[in-house]
Scaffold this active site. Sequence first.
Site, PDB file in Angstrom:
ATOM      1  N   LYS A  75      -9.733   1.753 -12.278  1.00 39.09           N
ATOM      2  CA  LYS A  75      -9.519   1.927 -10.864  1.00 39.09           C
ATOM      3  C   LYS A  75      -9.969   3.472 -10.572  1.00 39.09           C
ATOM      4  O   LYS A  75      -9.323   4.362 -11.013  1.00 39.09           O
ATOM      5  CB  LYS A  75      -8.167   1.692 -10.111  1.00 39.09           C
ATOM      6  CG  LYS A  75      -8.149   1.486  -8.870  1.00 39.09           C
ATOM      7  CD  LYS A  75      -6.364   1.114  -8.415  1.00 39.09           C
ATOM      8  CE  LYS A  75      -6.704   1.182  -6.928  1.00 39.09           C
ATOM      9  NZ  LYS A  75      -5.266   0.523  -6.349  1.00 39.09           N
ATOM     10  N   SER A 150      -5.024  -3.109  -2.801  1.00 35.49           N
ATOM     11  CA  SER A 150      -6.232  -2.080  -2.693  1.00 35.49           C
ATOM     12  C   SER A 150      -6.976  -2.140  -4.051  1.00 35.49           C
ATOM     13  O   SER A 150      -8.093  -1.390  -4.034  1.00 35.49           O
ATOM     14  CB  SER A 150      -5.767  -0.755  -2.653  1.00 35.49           C
ATOM     15  OG  SER A 150      -5.036  -0.220  -3.840  1.00 35.49           O
ATOM     16  N   SER A 174      -0.651  -3.976  -4.752  1.00 31.72           N
ATOM     17  CA  SER A 174      -2.148  -3.659  -4.770  1.00 31.72           C
ATOM     18  C   SER A 174      -2.433  -4.167  -6.078  1.00 31.72           C
ATOM     19  O   SER A 174      -3.567  -4.296  -6.328  1.00 31.72           O
ATOM     20  CB  SER A 174      -2.413  -2.504  -4.616  1.00 31.72           C
ATOM     21  OG  SER A 174      -2.671  -2.110  -3.327  1.00 31.72           O
TER      22      SER A 174
HETATM   23  N1  GLN Z   1      -1.376  -3.004   1.150  1.00 30.48           N
HETATM   24  C1  GLN Z   1      -0.301  -2.142   1.156  1.00 30.48           C
HETATM   25  C2  GLN Z   1      -0.845  -0.861   1.896  1.00 30.48           C
HETATM   26  O1  GLN Z   1      -1.511  -0.700   2.498  1.00 30.48           O
HETATM   27  C3  GLN Z   1      -0.069  -1.730  -0.376  1.00 30.48           C
HETATM   28  C4  GLN Z   1      -1.123  -0.983  -1.023  1.00 30.48           C
HETATM   29  C5  GLN Z   1      -1.058  -0.628  -2.425  1.00 30.48           C
HETATM   30  O2  GLN Z   1      -0.105  -1.308  -2.826  1.00 30.48           O
HETATM   31  N2  GLN Z   1      -1.475   0.436  -2.826  1.00 30.48           N
HETATM   32  O3  GLN Z   1       0.259   0.135   1.806  1.00 30.48           O
END
Ligand code: GLN
Length: 483
Positions: A75, A150, A174
Site C-alpha cells: 500500500k 482506504s 480499511s
Molecule cells: N473509512 C474510515 C475513515 O475514513 C477508515 C479508514 C481507514 O481505516 N484507514 O477514516
Amino acid sequence: MHTKTIAELARGLRSGEFSSVELTWNFLDRITQYQNLNAFITVTADQALAQAEAADKKLAAGSTGLMTGIPIAQKDIFCTDGVKTSCGSKMLDNFIAPYDATVVTKFNDAGAVMLGKLNMDEFAMGSSNETSFYGPVLNPWDTNAVPGGSSGGSAAAVAARLVPGVTGTDTGGSIRQPAALCGITGLKPTYGRVSRYGMIAYASSLDQGGPMTRTAEDAAILLQTMAGFDEKDSTSVDKPVPDYLASITQKLDGLTIGLPKEFFGEGLDAGIAAIIESAVDEYRRLGATVKEVSMPNLKYAIPAYYIIAPAECSANLSRFDGVRFGYRCENPADLTDLYTRSRGEGFGKEVKRRILIGTYALSAGYYDAYYLKAQKVRRLISEDFKKALSDVDVIMGPVTPSTAFGLGEKTGDPIQMYLSDIYTIAINLAGLPAISIPAGFLNAMPVGLQIIGQYFAEDRLLNVAHQYQQVTDWHQRSPKGFE
Ligand code: GLN
C-alpha cells in the site's frame, strides 16, 4: 501461475516448476493488461526483476523461507527507500522516501519481490478509494462499483490476480471493508502487533498494518513476515510471534462464537444477514456452539471515531507544511502564504474536512466536550468487547452493511460514507484483531464475514478462517474476465 495461492507458489518455486523471474514477469504483464483498474500508483518493474533474480539464486542455494521469490505489493502508505511514497495525495506526489518502513524491510529480508505501490484513499481517509489524488480504483467484480477503502488498490489487485498478496492498513476498517467488497481475505492485527515505523500516520492510536490475500493460509504466511516487536515503534508490543501456519490446522470442536445482537439490527441488508447466518451454520457443522452477546455501546463507535481519528490526523498532518518535504506552492509571498497555500493546494477535500473537525475538537474549551468524551466512550466500547470475549472465543458478524456501492454514489454525502464502516470501527477503538473472509455473494457481488478475537489471538482467527475455507469455496471464486 496467477491463479495459485502464495502457499502453492512457494511450492512451485521450490520444485522448479517456475522461477521467481518468470513469476514476476507473469504478474507484471497482468498489471499492464489490467491497468484500467487503477490499482497501482507506481510499478517498480526493474527493482522487482532484480529482487526476483536474487531470489532465484537463494532458491537454488536451498532457501527455505516461504516468501523467497514471492511477488507482493505495498500500500502506498508504507515508505519505500528510493521509491515514490505518495499516500494517495498530491501533497506527497513528489516524495521519494529516504528509508524503508519496517514492514518493507521485513519483506525484503524475507526475499519477497515488490511489484509496486498500491492506490489508496488520500492519507487513508475514505471507504471507497475515491479520495485518492490518483483517481478511483475499480472493483474487478463490477467496474462501476467501488472496491472499498482506504486499501482499495490493495483489495482490487488481489481480487484481479495482479499480485498474490499485499499489505493494507486499517484505522477504522480499511483492510476488512475493501477485502469484503472485493471477495478476498484481510486481517487487521491487534494494535501493536505490526510495526508502524515508516507507515505514514493517519490516526496513530488506531492505525495498524496487516495482510490482504486470497486465503487465510496466505494471510498467515504474510503476517509471519510482518509481525513482531520493533524498537523503532514505541507502540509495538514485545511479545513472541507464534507460528501462524502451525495453528491453522487445529479443528474447531468446542469453539464458542458470540453474535452481538447489535450487529444484526436496522441498517444491515437482509441478504447480507442471511449470508452471515449461513456462515455461522457452517461453523456449527464444524463443531462450534453459538450464543448471543450484547454490546450496548457499539452504537457510539462512529461518533467517537469521527472525533478521535480527525483529532489525531490534524496533529499528524501538521508536518506537511510546504517547508521540509512534499508539495510547496509556487512563489509564496511570505511564510504564512507558504503554509496556507501549500496545504490548501496539496490536500484534498476529505483530508481538509478531517483536519478542520480535528482542530476544532482539540481546541481549548472544546477538548473536554469532544475529545475527552470520545476517549471515555472508547473505554466503554473496549469494556463491551472484554465482557463479550470473556464468554466466547470469537465474535462474528458482517463486515459491511451492503455490498460494494456504485462509483460516485456516496461521494456527496460524507455521513453515508462514514456509515459504511459501522461494523469495523469499534474493533479499532478497542485495539482488537479481526479478519474478513469471503462468505458468499449477493446479486453477484462478494460478501464478507467478520471474525473478531482476543488481543494477540491472530493465530486463532487465522485458524477459524482457514477451517471455514477448507469446507467452502467462496474465496476461490474469481471475478469474470480476471480468471
Ligand atoms: N473509512 C474510515 C475513515 O475514513 C477508515 C479508514 C481507514 O481505516 N484507514 O477514516
